[in-house]
Design a protein around this motif. Structure first.
Motif, PDB file in Angstrom:
ATOM      1  N   SER A  36     -45.949 -15.594   6.835  1.00 36.16           N
ATOM      2  CA  SER A  36     -46.252 -15.205   5.640  1.00 36.16           C
ATOM      3  C   SER A  36     -44.987 -14.394   4.890  1.00 36.16           C
ATOM      4  O   SER A  36     -44.668 -14.886   3.559  1.00 36.16           O
ATOM      5  N   GLU A  37     -44.077 -13.808   5.512  1.00 40.07           N
ATOM      6  CA  GLU A  37     -42.869 -13.549   4.924  1.00 40.07           C
ATOM      7  C   GLU A  37     -42.088 -14.510   4.396  1.00 40.07           C
ATOM      8  O   GLU A  37     -41.354 -14.614   3.300  1.00 40.07           O
ATOM      9  N   LYS A  38     -42.037 -15.486   4.979  1.00 38.94           N
ATOM     10  CA  LYS A  38     -41.007 -16.640   4.736  1.00 38.94           C
ATOM     11  C   LYS A  38     -41.566 -17.602   3.641  1.00 38.94           C
ATOM     12  O   LYS A  38     -40.773 -17.730   2.784  1.00 38.94           O
ATOM     13  N   CYS A  43     -41.122 -18.283  -2.364  1.00 39.59           N
ATOM     14  CA  CYS A  43     -41.680 -18.584  -3.509  1.00 39.59           C
ATOM     15  C   CYS A  43     -41.024 -17.516  -4.563  1.00 39.59           C
ATOM     16  O   CYS A  43     -40.798 -17.760  -5.726  1.00 39.59           O
ATOM     17  N   GLU A  44     -40.733 -16.382  -3.953  1.00 42.17           N
ATOM     18  CA  GLU A  44     -39.945 -15.463  -4.809  1.00 42.17           C
ATOM     19  C   GLU A  44     -38.667 -15.781  -5.577  1.00 42.17           C
ATOM     20  O   GLU A  44     -38.284 -15.665  -6.568  1.00 42.17           O
ATOM     21  N   GLU A  45     -37.856 -16.418  -4.638  1.00 44.71           N
ATOM     22  CA  GLU A  45     -36.534 -16.834  -4.926  1.00 44.71           C
ATOM     23  C   GLU A  45     -36.756 -18.005  -5.864  1.00 44.71           C
ATOM     24  O   GLU A  45     -36.055 -18.151  -6.899  1.00 44.71           O
ATOM     25  N   PHE A  46     -37.768 -18.830  -5.861  1.00 44.89           N
ATOM     26  CA  PHE A  46     -38.001 -19.949  -6.730  1.00 44.89           C
ATOM     27  C   PHE A  46     -38.420 -19.212  -8.133  1.00 44.89           C
ATOM     28  O   PHE A  46     -37.789 -19.690  -9.121  1.00 44.89           O
ATOM     29  N   ARG A  85     -48.408 -20.586   0.027  1.00 47.74           N
ATOM     30  CA  ARG A  85     -48.597 -19.942  -1.284  1.00 47.74           C
ATOM     31  C   ARG A  85     -48.513 -20.940  -2.255  1.00 47.74           C
ATOM     32  O   ARG A  85     -47.248 -21.576  -2.338  1.00 47.74           O
ATOM     33  N   THR A  86     -49.252 -21.328  -2.939  1.00 52.04           N
ATOM     34  CA  THR A  86     -49.353 -22.697  -4.083  1.00 52.04           C
ATOM     35  C   THR A  86     -49.369 -22.031  -5.389  1.00 52.04           C
ATOM     36  O   THR A  86     -50.350 -21.108  -5.723  1.00 52.04           O
TER      37      THR A  86
END
Length: 212
Positions: A36-38, A43-46, A85-86
């Motif tokens: 989950s963390e990965k 996603c956050e970095e994107f 996460r999509t």
């Protein structure tokens, strides 16, 4: 007095003018929290890169968010978990936007899934126009057939999109549009000019005409 039964047809090929981009961040780890963390971190970095380039990330929807057992990557009876996460971006067709998003993903070097689906914004309007054209086609055919036997079409008796039960087998008749700059800008000037693919829509109608 008599009747003529004929099927009218109409078709049109149109270019897609809408698109939905799906970007999937996924990871498989021994622990669900690690997976989950990965995926969340990637996603956050994107999203950070997008926002830094002036992209309105509030226009992006989250389509899927899950952490569950992964039954396809187990080795040595060790249980693993997959996190997904999509994100979904809906907009007018924009080839440059597709290239810019792909470029950002390439620079991040993560395991990120990318998919684009195309659609029409006015498909129902086109289908209604085709239905009218199909009726006109049916009338023209009926007039030709009536003229061949020295008669003329008096009027329309019935029109239906469903074929008569007794004749189904042999019924006759013929978000926004934005510009996203990648971290290390790489021009895709040639593919930026690509057009959207197209689709062919068709309608038909079964009609009965009175002739005399």
């Amino acid at each position: 007095m008599g009747k003529i039964e004929v099927r009218g047809n109409a078709a049109r090929t149109v270019d897609y003018d809408r698109m939905k981009v799906e970007i999937n961040f996924h990871s498989v780890e021994m622990l669900p929290t690690a997976a989950s963390e990965k995926s969340m971190k990637e996603c956050e970095e994107f999203l950070k890169v997008l926002k830094g380039d002036g992209f309105d990330i509030s226009k992006i929807a989250i389509k899927r968010d899950s952490v569950e057992r992964d039954y396809y990557s187990n080795r040595d009876d060790e249980q693993r978990y997959r996190a997904d996460r999509t994100l979904e971006i809906a907009s007018e067709f924009n080839m440059k936007l597709i290239n810019d998003l792909r470029d950002i993903i390439n620079n991040m070097e993560y395991q990120i899934g990318f998919k684009v689906d195309f659609s029409l914004s006015n498909e129902e309007d086109i289908k209604n126009e085709l239905l009218t054209e199909a009726l006109k086609d049916a009338k023209k055919k009926a007039e030709t057939m009536a003229d061949a036997i020295g008669q003329r079409v008096i009027g329309l008796v019935s029109a239906d999109k469903t074929a008569p039960k007794t004749e189904k087998d042999d019924f006759g008749g013929g978000f926004f549009v934005g510009c996203v700059c990648a971290q290390d800008e790489i021009p895709y000037e040639y593919s930026d000019e690509l057009s959207a693919s197209n689709t062919t829509l068709s309608e038909f109608i079964y009609t009965t005409w009175e002739i005399a």
